[in-house]
Write a protein that holds these residues in place. Sequence first.
Motif, short mmCIF file in Angstrom:
data_model
loop_
_atom_site.label_atom_id
_atom_site.label_comp_id
_atom_site.label_asym_id
_atom_site.label_seq_id
_atom_site.Cartn_x
_atom_site.Cartn_y
_atom_site.Cartn_z
N LYS A 103 0.82 -1.21 0.00
CA LYS A 103 0.00 0.00 0.00
C LYS A 103 0.86 1.26 0.00
O LYS A 103 0.59 2.23 0.70
N PHE A 104 1.90 1.23 -0.81
CA PHE A 104 2.83 2.34 -0.99
C PHE A 104 2.58 2.95 -2.35
O PHE A 104 2.57 2.25 -3.36
N ALA A 105 2.37 4.25 -2.39
CA ALA A 105 2.12 4.90 -3.68
C ALA A 105 2.68 6.31 -3.66
O ALA A 105 2.55 7.04 -2.67
N ILE A 106 3.30 6.66 -4.75
CA ILE A 106 3.78 8.03 -4.96
C ILE A 106 2.87 8.65 -6.00
O ILE A 106 2.60 8.03 -7.03
N PRO A 107 2.37 9.85 -5.77
CA PRO A 107 1.51 10.47 -6.79
C PRO A 107 2.26 10.65 -8.10
O PRO A 107 3.39 11.12 -8.12
N LEU A 108 1.61 10.26 -9.17
CA LEU A 108 2.22 10.38 -10.50
C LEU A 108 1.72 11.65 -11.16
O LEU A 108 0.58 11.72 -11.61
N ASN A 109 2.56 12.67 -11.16
CA ASN A 109 2.24 13.91 -11.84
C ASN A 109 3.50 14.44 -12.52
O ASN A 109 4.58 13.86 -12.40
N ILE A 110 3.37 15.54 -13.21
CA ILE A 110 4.48 16.05 -14.01
C ILE A 110 5.65 16.53 -13.15
O ILE A 110 6.81 16.36 -13.52
N ILE A 111 5.36 17.07 -11.98
CA ILE A 111 6.43 17.59 -11.13
C ILE A 111 7.24 16.45 -10.54
O ILE A 111 8.48 16.47 -10.55
N ASN A 112 6.56 15.42 -10.03
CA ASN A 112 7.26 14.26 -9.50
C ASN A 112 8.05 13.55 -10.59
O ASN A 112 9.17 13.10 -10.36
N SER A 113 7.47 13.45 -11.76
CA SER A 113 8.18 12.82 -12.88
C SER A 113 9.43 13.60 -13.25
O SER A 113 10.47 13.01 -13.55
N PHE A 114 9.33 14.92 -13.23
CA PHE A 114 10.49 15.77 -13.53
C PHE A 114 11.60 15.55 -12.52
O PHE A 114 12.76 15.36 -12.88
N PHE A 115 11.26 15.57 -11.23
CA PHE A 115 12.28 15.39 -10.19
C PHE A 115 12.95 14.03 -10.28
O PHE A 115 14.17 13.92 -10.18
N VAL A 116 12.17 12.98 -10.47
CA VAL A 116 12.75 11.64 -10.55
C VAL A 116 13.56 11.48 -11.83
O VAL A 116 14.64 10.90 -11.83
N GLY A 117 13.07 12.01 -12.94
CA GLY A 117 13.76 11.85 -14.20
C GLY A 117 15.04 12.65 -14.30
O GLY A 117 16.06 12.15 -14.77
#
Length: 89
Positions: free
Chosen positions: A56-70
């Motif tokens: 039950k672990f989830a990180i919100p998938l949005n453009i800002i989180n994608s940018f930081f991880v990428g």
Amino acid sequence: MVLDQNVVNYLLIVALLLLIVISMKMKNLIVIKVLIKTAIGGLIIFAINLVLAVFKFAIPLNIINSFFVGVLGIPGFGLILMIKYFIYP
């Protein structure tokens, strides 16, 4: 002459892949590199959410989180975890 939609999709994908290869070789197209890294970050977050859904672990998938991880990589992922668990518990 009518083109099938699959042929059009195939040609668009090939053109996009050529653009990606060219942008990786040229230093001038940094915007495309950032967009590609953002997309890869989104795929990484999606994969992490799939694998860790059992806990039950989830990180919100949005453009800002994608940018930081990428763009930032593992430190970006750590930043998102710190924001999620320490600032917004």
